[in-house]
Design a protein around this motif. Structure first.
Motif, PDB file in Angstrom:
ATOM      1  N   VAL A 221      19.068  20.231   0.939  1.00  0.00           N
ATOM      2  CA  VAL A 221      20.469  20.663   0.821  1.00  0.00           C
ATOM      3  C   VAL A 221      21.327  19.486   0.367  1.00  0.00           C
ATOM      4  CG1 VAL A 221      20.104  22.315   2.689  1.00  0.00           C
ATOM      5  CG2 VAL A 221      21.187  20.142   3.196  1.00  0.00           C
ATOM      6  N   PRO A 222      22.432  19.785  -0.380  1.00  0.00           N
ATOM      7  CA  PRO A 222      23.291  18.696  -0.849  1.00  0.00           C
ATOM      8  C   PRO A 222      23.923  17.913   0.309  1.00  0.00           C
ATOM      9  CG  PRO A 222      23.875  20.791  -1.912  1.00  0.00           C
ATOM     10  CD  PRO A 222      22.908  21.104  -0.801  1.00  0.00           C
ATOM     11  N   ALA A 223      24.168  16.629   0.072  1.00  0.00           N
ATOM     12  CA  ALA A 223      24.893  15.821   1.061  1.00  0.00           C
ATOM     13  C   ALA A 223      26.313  16.342   1.193  1.00  0.00           C
ATOM     14  CB  ALA A 223      24.896  14.350   0.639  1.00  0.00           C
ATOM     15  N   VAL A 224      26.881  16.708   0.042  1.00  0.00           N
ATOM     16  CA  VAL A 224      28.211  17.323   0.055  1.00  0.00           C
ATOM     17  C   VAL A 224      28.293  18.330  -1.086  1.00  0.00           C
ATOM     18  CG1 VAL A 224      29.313  15.529  -1.372  1.00  0.00           C
ATOM     19  CG2 VAL A 224      30.711  16.883   0.187  1.00  0.00           C
ATOM     20  N   GLU A 225      29.004  19.408  -0.822  1.00  0.00           N
ATOM     21  CA  GLU A 225      29.139  20.450  -1.840  1.00  0.00           C
ATOM     22  C   GLU A 225      30.546  21.036  -1.804  1.00  0.00           C
ATOM     23  OE1 GLU A 225      26.284  23.604  -1.392  1.00  0.00           O
ATOM     24  OE2 GLU A 225      26.822  24.504  -3.325  1.00  0.00           O
ATOM     25  N   CYS A 226      31.148  21.161  -2.983  1.00  0.00           N
ATOM     26  CA  CYS A 226      32.435  21.864  -3.109  1.00  0.00           C
ATOM     27  C   CYS A 226      32.148  23.199  -3.767  1.00  0.00           C
ATOM     28  CB  CYS A 226      33.387  21.133  -4.051  1.00  0.00           C
ATOM     29  SG  CYS A 226      33.891  19.535  -3.458  1.00  0.00           S
ATOM     30  N   GLN A 227      32.686  24.265  -3.192  1.00  0.00           N
ATOM     31  CA  GLN A 227      32.574  25.579  -3.807  1.00  0.00           C
ATOM     32  C   GLN A 227      33.971  26.089  -4.110  1.00  0.00           C
ATOM     33  OE1 GLN A 227      30.443  27.787  -0.811  1.00  0.00           O
ATOM     34  NE2 GLN A 227      28.457  26.882  -1.328  1.00  0.00           N
ATOM     35  N   GLN A 228      34.303  26.140  -5.401  1.00  0.00           N
ATOM     36  CA  GLN A 228      35.588  26.705  -5.852  1.00  0.00           C
ATOM     37  C   GLN A 228      36.779  26.093  -5.101  1.00  0.00           C
ATOM     38  OE1 GLN A 228      36.373  29.273  -8.385  1.00  0.00           O
ATOM     39  NE2 GLN A 228      34.551  28.150  -9.010  1.00  0.00           N
ATOM     40  N   VAL A 229      36.747  24.777  -4.966  1.00  0.00           N
ATOM     41  CA  VAL A 229      37.785  24.093  -4.196  1.00  0.00           C
ATOM     42  C   VAL A 229      39.062  23.889  -5.014  1.00  0.00           C
ATOM     43  CG1 VAL A 229      38.414  21.857  -3.175  1.00  0.00           C
ATOM     44  CG2 VAL A 229      36.235  22.948  -2.570  1.00  0.00           C
ATOM     45  N   SER A 230      40.178  24.303  -4.449  1.00  0.00           N
ATOM     46  CA  SER A 230      41.487  24.005  -5.016  1.00  0.00           C
ATOM     47  C   SER A 230      42.354  23.350  -3.951  1.00  0.00           C
ATOM     48  CB  SER A 230      42.189  25.278  -5.505  1.00  0.00           C
ATOM     49  OG  SER A 230      41.441  25.892  -6.538  1.00  0.00           O
ATOM     50  N   ILE A 231      43.214  22.428  -4.383  1.00  0.00           N
ATOM     51  CA  ILE A 231      44.150  21.786  -3.464  1.00  0.00           C
ATOM     52  C   ILE A 231      45.544  21.834  -4.084  1.00  0.00           C
ATOM     53  CG2 ILE A 231      44.819  19.657  -2.271  1.00  0.00           C
ATOM     54  CD1 ILE A 231      41.835  18.860  -2.228  1.00  0.00           C
TER      55      ILE A 231
ATOM     56  N   LEU B  66      31.177  21.838   2.066  1.00  0.00           N
ATOM     57  CA  LEU B  66      30.031  21.810   2.977  1.00  0.00           C
ATOM     58  C   LEU B  66      29.437  20.404   2.999  1.00  0.00           C
ATOM     59  CD1 LEU B  66      29.991  24.709   1.321  1.00  0.00           C
ATOM     60  CD2 LEU B  66      27.987  25.083   2.738  1.00  0.00           C
ATOM     61  N   MET B  67      29.036  19.966   4.186  1.00  0.00           N
ATOM     62  CA  MET B  67      28.276  18.725   4.299  1.00  0.00           C
ATOM     63  C   MET B  67      27.001  19.038   5.044  1.00  0.00           C
ATOM     64  SD  MET B  67      31.173  15.867   4.931  1.00  0.00           S
ATOM     65  CE  MET B  67      32.193  15.406   3.514  1.00  0.00           C
TER      66      MET B  67
END
Ligand code: ADP
Ligand code: ADP
Length: 221
Positions: free
Chosen positions: A1-11, A62-63
């Motif tokens: 699994v990825p160390a960190v993953e962004c899914q469709q992240v908006s700020i 996700l981490m």
């Protein structure tokens, strides 16, 4: 699994400005990713979102397969995300020696003193500053200061390191040398890293993979 993953992240900031939009990004364990883009493109904002210094407006982070921010989730605070951070100007504690700067996260984690000493010595060796334990940080050059910042962030053995333009305050020659050293250090520790920069050469030197961001969006080649 990825160390960190962004899914469709908006700020989106409180003033309504959307600094990053629909970001999909996964960093594998041990992988070094450079986030490359011009000033104002949203790099710092995204990095702060990963760190937990900025709440994401939509999407998920996700981490290690655990959702640390997203809809219906209480965002996991900075100190519980297990990531080290290095900033542009080091942000060392001015009243602590080099050794006590590096030991900071270990003290916070309750690591006993003999082990802290040992770990500080290891970290100083890793960043080629053997013997610097008792130096006041005010006597360091810019490059040495960034090495200490790197050592401090790595000392607690984070799974992920986030670096926000760590070389941009240094002069050109030093930047090139330190970029090579940073790659070597990260590779030898097998830590996953996201390295933010506006300098293409630097990104190419440090990273396994370059992700380009412009106006808050990832540009696909
Ligand atoms: P970079 O790191 O690529 O230079 P930033 O993430 O710092 O970009 O900024 C992206 C954009 O978001 C810029 O236009 C910046 O002015 C804006 N921005 C940054 N912080 C805030 C904030 N707190 N409120 C509103 N806008 C911001
Ligand atoms: P950097 O790009 O090195 O992060 P900046 O000078 O862009 O530095 O930003 C410094 C601080 O001001 C940051 O905390 C950022 O979030 C904030 N900031 C930047 N742009 C804006 C903006 N348009 N509105 C409010 N805050 C901002």
């Amino acid at each position: 699994v990825p160390a960190v993953e962004c899914q469709q992240v908006s700020i989106t900031y409180p003033d309504g400005f959307t600094a990053v939009q629909d970001i999909d990004l996964a960093v594998a364990p041990g992988e070094i990713v450079a986030l490359l883009g011009p000033s104002g493109s949203g790099k710092s904002t995204l990095l702060r979102g990963l760190a937990g210094l900025e709440r994401i407006t939509s999407g998920r982070v996700l981490m290690d397969d655990v959702v640390v921010d997203g809809p219906g989730v209480i965002p996991r605070p900075v100190h519980q995300r297990g990531c080290g951070m290095v900033f542009q100007d080091g942000q060392l504690f001015p009243h602590r020696t080099v050794g006590r700067n590096i030991a900071y996260g270990l003290e916070a984690a309750g690591v006993p003193k003999p082990e802290r000493r040992e770990r500080v010595a290891q970290m100083l060796q890793l960043v080629s500053l053997e013997g610097f334990e008792n130096r006041p940080v005010t006597t360091l050059s810019g490059g040495q200061g960034q090495r200490v910042a790197l050592a401090r962030s790595l000392a607690p053995r984070p799974k992920l390191l986030l670096l926000d333009e760590p070389l941009s305050a240094l002069d050109r020659d030093l930047r090139e040398r330190l970029a090579v050293d940073i790659r070597q250090i990260l590779t030898s520790t097998s830590i996953a890293a996201v390295f933010v920069t506006h300098d293409h050469d630097e990104a190419a030197t440090v990273a396994d993979r370059i992700v380009t961001i412009d106006a808050g969006r990832i540009i696909t080649a």
